[in-house]
Design a protein around this motif. Structure first.
Motif, PDB file in Angstrom:
ATOM      1  N   LYS A  49       0.822  -1.257   0.040  1.00 27.75           N
ATOM      2  CA  LYS A  49       0.005   0.127  -0.039  1.00 27.75           C
ATOM      3  C   LYS A  49       0.852   1.238  -0.060  1.00 27.75           C
ATOM      4  CE  LYS A  49      -3.892   2.365   1.864  1.00 27.75           C
ATOM      5  NZ  LYS A  49      -5.166   2.474   2.815  1.00 27.75           N
ATOM      6  N   PHE A  50       2.017   1.252   0.640  1.00 25.40           N
ATOM      7  CA  PHE A  50       2.416   2.652   1.004  1.00 25.40           C
ATOM      8  C   PHE A  50       4.112   2.695   0.281  1.00 25.40           C
ATOM      9  CE2 PHE A  50       0.017   2.142   5.024  1.00 25.40           C
ATOM     10  CZ  PHE A  50      -0.966   3.450   4.768  1.00 25.40           C
ATOM     11  N   PHE A  51       4.676   1.574   0.088  1.00 22.60           N
ATOM     12  CA  PHE A  51       5.835   1.486  -0.492  1.00 22.60           C
ATOM     13  C   PHE A  51       5.976   1.443  -1.936  1.00 22.60           C
ATOM     14  CE2 PHE A  51       6.880   1.472   4.049  1.00 22.60           C
ATOM     15  CZ  PHE A  51       7.605   2.465   4.203  1.00 22.60           C
ATOM     16  N   TYR A  52       5.362   0.278  -2.323  1.00 20.85           N
ATOM     17  CA  TYR A  52       5.012   0.038  -3.901  1.00 20.85           C
ATOM     18  C   TYR A  52       4.929   1.119  -4.767  1.00 20.85           C
ATOM     19  CZ  TYR A  52       3.616  -2.462  -7.981  1.00 20.85           C
ATOM     20  OH  TYR A  52       3.655  -2.856  -9.159  1.00 20.85           O
ATOM     21  N   PRO A  53       4.196   2.025  -4.201  1.00 19.17           N
ATOM     22  CA  PRO A  53       3.722   3.169  -5.307  1.00 19.17           C
ATOM     23  C   PRO A  53       4.816   4.089  -5.363  1.00 19.17           C
ATOM     24  CG  PRO A  53       1.840   3.092  -3.715  1.00 19.17           C
ATOM     25  CD  PRO A  53       2.942   2.193  -3.449  1.00 19.17           C
ATOM     26  N   LEU A  54       5.949   4.045  -4.240  1.00 18.32           N
ATOM     27  CA  LEU A  54       7.107   4.883  -4.397  1.00 18.32           C
ATOM     28  C   LEU A  54       8.210   4.371  -5.149  1.00 18.32           C
ATOM     29  CD1 LEU A  54       7.221   5.791  -0.677  1.00 18.32           C
ATOM     30  CD2 LEU A  54       6.289   7.085  -2.285  1.00 18.32           C
ATOM     31  N   LYS A  57      -2.801   1.399  14.711  1.00 18.50           N
ATOM     32  CA  LYS A  57      -3.546   2.094  13.789  1.00 18.50           C
ATOM     33  C   LYS A  57      -2.611   3.485  13.744  1.00 18.50           C
ATOM     34  CE  LYS A  57      -7.567   4.702  12.409  1.00 18.50           C
ATOM     35  NZ  LYS A  57      -8.663   5.357  13.105  1.00 18.50           N
ATOM     36  N   LYS A  58      -1.910   3.925  14.894  1.00 17.16           N
ATOM     37  CA  LYS A  58      -1.008   5.042  14.995  1.00 17.16           C
ATOM     38  C   LYS A  58       0.048   4.752  14.091  1.00 17.16           C
ATOM     39  CE  LYS A  58      -2.351   8.023  18.476  1.00 17.16           C
ATOM     40  NZ  LYS A  58      -2.093   8.772  19.687  1.00 17.16           N
ATOM     41  N   LYS A  59       0.546   3.351  14.369  1.00 17.03           N
ATOM     42  CA  LYS A  59       1.603   3.222  13.397  1.00 17.03           C
ATOM     43  C   LYS A  59       1.624   3.244  11.992  1.00 17.03           C
ATOM     44  CE  LYS A  59       4.300  -0.060  15.939  1.00 17.03           C
ATOM     45  NZ  LYS A  59       4.511  -1.108  16.658  1.00 17.03           N
ATOM     46  N   VAL A  60       0.293   2.616  11.451  1.00 17.34           N
ATOM     47  CA  VAL A  60      -0.079   2.767  10.106  1.00 17.34           C
ATOM     48  C   VAL A  60      -0.057   4.488   9.646  1.00 17.34           C
ATOM     49  CG1 VAL A  60      -1.630   2.378   8.325  1.00 17.34           C
ATOM     50  CG2 VAL A  60      -0.906   0.534   9.906  1.00 17.34           C
ATOM     51  N   ASN A  61      -0.863   5.311  10.655  1.00 20.46           N
ATOM     52  CA  ASN A  61      -0.756   6.504  10.462  1.00 20.46           C
ATOM     53  C   ASN A  61       0.594   7.272  10.130  1.00 20.46           C
ATOM     54  OD1 ASN A  61      -3.515   6.860  10.003  1.00 20.46           O
ATOM     55  ND2 ASN A  61      -4.031   7.360  12.161  1.00 20.46           N
ATOM     56  N   TRP A  62       1.386   6.752  10.899  1.00 21.18           N
ATOM     57  CA  TRP A  62       3.193   7.428  11.079  1.00 21.18           C
ATOM     58  C   TRP A  62       3.299   6.972   9.647  1.00 21.18           C
ATOM     59  CZ3 TRP A  62       7.926   6.391  10.428  1.00 21.18           C
ATOM     60  CH2 TRP A  62       8.851   7.388  11.085  1.00 21.18           C
ATOM     61  N   ILE A  63       3.533   5.697   9.160  1.00 19.87           N
ATOM     62  CA  ILE A  63       3.961   5.136   8.094  1.00 19.87           C
ATOM     63  C   ILE A  63       3.195   5.977   6.776  1.00 19.87           C
ATOM     64  CG2 ILE A  63       4.329   3.210   6.414  1.00 19.87           C
ATOM     65  CD1 ILE A  63       4.315   1.387   8.825  1.00 19.87           C
ATOM     66  N   LYS A  64       2.010   6.218   6.805  1.00 21.75           N
ATOM     67  CA  LYS A  64       1.287   6.805   5.724  1.00 21.75           C
ATOM     68  C   LYS A  64       1.812   8.421   5.612  1.00 21.75           C
ATOM     69  CE  LYS A  64      -3.343   8.136   4.882  1.00 21.75           C
ATOM     70  NZ  LYS A  64      -4.965   8.176   5.184  1.00 21.75           N
ATOM     71  N   SER A  65       1.956   9.015   6.895  1.00 22.19           N
ATOM     72  CA  SER A  65       2.478  10.250   6.706  1.00 22.19           C
ATOM     73  C   SER A  65       4.110  10.540   6.221  1.00 22.19           C
ATOM     74  CB  SER A  65       2.510  11.194   8.177  1.00 22.19           C
ATOM     75  OG  SER A  65       3.240  12.294   8.194  1.00 22.19           O
ATOM     76  N   PHE A  66       4.762   9.508   6.887  1.00 26.59           N
ATOM     77  CA  PHE A  66       6.143   9.405   6.396  1.00 26.59           C
ATOM     78  C   PHE A  66       6.295   9.042   4.798  1.00 26.59           C
ATOM     79  CE2 PHE A  66      10.048   7.050   5.772  1.00 26.59           C
ATOM     80  CZ  PHE A  66      10.896   7.852   6.332  1.00 26.59           C
ATOM     81  N   THR A  67       5.626   8.172   4.359  1.00 29.57           N
ATOM     82  CA  THR A  67       5.610   8.023   2.904  1.00 29.57           C
ATOM     83  C   THR A  67       5.032   9.094   1.906  1.00 29.57           C
ATOM     84  OG1 THR A  67       3.597   6.328   3.060  1.00 29.57           O
ATOM     85  CG2 THR A  67       5.763   5.357   3.043  1.00 29.57           C
ATOM     86  N   LYS A  68       4.218   9.779   2.269  1.00 26.11           N
ATOM     87  CA  LYS A  68       3.688  10.883   1.952  1.00 26.11           C
ATOM     88  C   LYS A  68       4.692  12.002   1.442  1.00 26.11           C
ATOM     89  CE  LYS A  68       0.087  14.763   2.262  1.00 26.11           C
ATOM     90  NZ  LYS A  68      -0.646  15.404   2.970  1.00 26.11           N
ATOM     91  N   GLY A  69       5.609  12.017   2.648  1.00 28.70           N
ATOM     92  CA  GLY A  69       6.795  12.926   2.468  1.00 28.70           C
ATOM     93  C   GLY A  69       7.784  12.418   1.539  1.00 28.70           C
ATOM     94  N   LEU A  70       8.122  11.092   1.558  1.00 27.93           N
ATOM     95  CA  LEU A  70       8.815  10.615   0.629  1.00 27.93           C
ATOM     96  C   LEU A  70       8.205  10.933  -0.789  1.00 27.93           C
ATOM     97  CD1 LEU A  70       9.726   7.064   1.987  1.00 27.93           C
ATOM     98  CD2 LEU A  70      11.157   9.014   2.097  1.00 27.93           C
ATOM     99  N   LYS A  71       7.146  10.804  -1.103  1.00 23.90           N
ATOM    100  CA  LYS A  71       6.412  10.762  -2.479  1.00 23.90           C
ATOM    101  C   LYS A  71       6.986  12.283  -2.808  1.00 23.90           C
ATOM    102  CE  LYS A  71       2.522   9.826  -5.180  1.00 23.90           C
ATOM    103  NZ  LYS A  71       1.085   9.321  -4.967  1.00 23.90           N
TER     104      LYS A  71
END
Lengths: 323, 323
Positions: free
Chosen positions: B9-14, B94-108
């Protein structure tokens, strides 16, 4: 000793002068003759190695070997690495230098053992748990072995023994205690894994698919079948355990489901066509390693584990969960 | 959400599908058409970014930009990276997933800004301070710019402004407080550095030597002269400060020695022949960045800093000490 002196004294002797640009720049170079395979892995204090480990050379070796394990499973030839080192802030100056001295000694021994060189890196200090990473580079030969190319009816093989590292971890956590000979045997298996790097370089000649066993045999086999869109049937009676571990199983000191899910074995799991059995035995013998067939790839998208009476065992948990 | 789902979900698109092998294997590939430059950098919670940072996308961007800064100073063209991510163990699922979501948004966002792709990585969780690393890959053009090739009489140049990030760090540590506009201005400079990546790609056309300013202007210039076996004379009056910082200097809210040694500017310091002044101004204008000459390389192996009356200033400490 300042950073410049530490680099010159401890890291410069480890480096590929040409590619690292003498460790004197913000970046290094990679050779341009072959296509390059890249793998990266991190290890964390308290998980992958003991808190306040008194022998930092063991941390260095675990870091290198965990990464070599990834590279091996691709059938590539490792040649160099970059290092992200964290060292404990709390150590006083002299102890810090001793820490680095022991750590780089471990790197050096494994660099010679595995024929790799340092290409660059970065060092930080931390108050918290150490987290160390290596990015390892290898040459690709005619191809790479993928996780996703297992074929139906492939044999499934495992190298080495399964679970010894996990038993060592339990002992370190004081969740298990054996006699002192056994304690040190298992702790050594945990602290100093022995990935079959030379055998890994041969995978390309026979393996349809491969991965290394870091999250646990079942979890890693599950990754192969998920990626390859197939299933697997394996037999407990065929899984390779050390003679020490076989005894512990009989004495019910340890249960098999732990051994199949504890991870950090840094052995290989791979699949190959039946017709390649001879070739596989030849390379296993030549590299003096144990390679055993534990089951087959099947069409049904399921991981089936059979006990000694061929009854299916159900697992709630296949292995290490990262999240 | 398990690891497999998080990656999909989060890394493949990057990822670069071709080079990362769909993030489905133990290793990735590097392209084989050009020689490749490799740089690696780690950032630590509490040092390079704030403890318990509420916006993980900022951590992602700092990580990428600190590494791009290294790559820029070599005059290379970045194209991809591997990531060693650590995430906080204490966060609930859930917070962990949100953390990764925000982190990968920054990467993107930064992947798009800087034209780079994810090639692979490894994730761990930790109870302690986060330590994150990136290994960044770039193409080498006709050569790379070395730290060790400064020539006597070269002009010394600096891009951007010096010290703003360090002032932001002081504010975050509550060692300095200004009005709210200034506080946010400086904190932004610290959290979101802006390395001159496009200008860096041009360095190869005029720079004799270069490095990025991460440990402090004086420390990094000192690295150039140590490697190049020469000295440098620079003038405080020529050092580029933002208009906000100039005011703080006049008001004696901050002292210049801090600005020259605080580090994390992620700007470039480079040297070039006098005859290249026009070319440098041309590229500076074209890339809309500030590039100013702060002094010259000299024969005497010493770093000389002159105040507005041309008197030498003595520094006890040139910048950030790693050990």
């Amino acid at each position: 000793m300042n950073e410049y002196e530490v680099i010159k004294k401890f890291f410069y002797p480890l480096s590929s002068k040409k590619l690292s640009l003498n460790l004197d720049d913000d970046a290094g170079l990679l050779p341009s003759k072959n296509q390059i395979v890249v793998a990266t892995d991190s290890i964390v204090e308290g998980d992958h190695f003991q808190k306040n480990e008194e022998n930092p050379s063991l941390i260095a070796k675990k870091l290198i070997r965990a990464n070599l394990s990834d590279m091996s499973s691709m059938g590539a030839i490792p040649f160099g690495y970059t290092l992200n080192l964290s060292i404990p802030k709390k150590l006083k100056k002299k102890k810090k230098v001793n820490w680095i001295k022991s750590f780089t000694k471990g790197l050096k021994q494994d660099q010679i053992k595995y024929k790799i060189k340092l290409l660059g890196g970065d060092t930080v200090v931390t108050n918290g748990s150490l987290i160390l990473s290596i990015t390892l580079f290898g040459y690709k030969k005619k191809g790479v072995v993928r996780r996703s190319k297992a074929k139906i009816n492939d044999d499934i093989y495992v190298t080495g023994n399964i679970g010894d590292s996990g038993i060592g971890y339990k002992i370190l956590l004081k969740k298990l205690s054996l006699n002192s000979t056994l304690n040190s045997f298992y702790i050594k298996q945990h602290k100093l894994p022995n990935p079959p790097v030379e055998f890994g370089k041969k995978l390309i000649f026979f393996a349809n698919s491969a991965t290394d066993i870091s999250d646990g045999l079942l979890a890693d086999l599950n990754n192969i079948i998920l990626s390859s869109k197939c299933g697997a049937k394996i037999y407990i009676k065929n899984i390779p355990f050390s003679k020490q571990t076989k005894k512990l199983i009989i004495l019910k000191k340890i249960n098999i489901s732990y051994l199949l899910t504890c991870g950090e074995d840094y052995q290989l799991i791979f699949t190959a066509k039946k017709k390649d059995r001879k070739k596989i035995n030849y390379f296993a013998k030549r590299n003096l390693i144990k390679v055993v067939k534990i089951g087959n790839i099947i069409k049904k998208k399921k991981l089936i584990v059979l006990d000694k009476d061929n009854k299916e065992i159900i697992f709630n948990n296949l292995g290490f969960q990262h999240f």
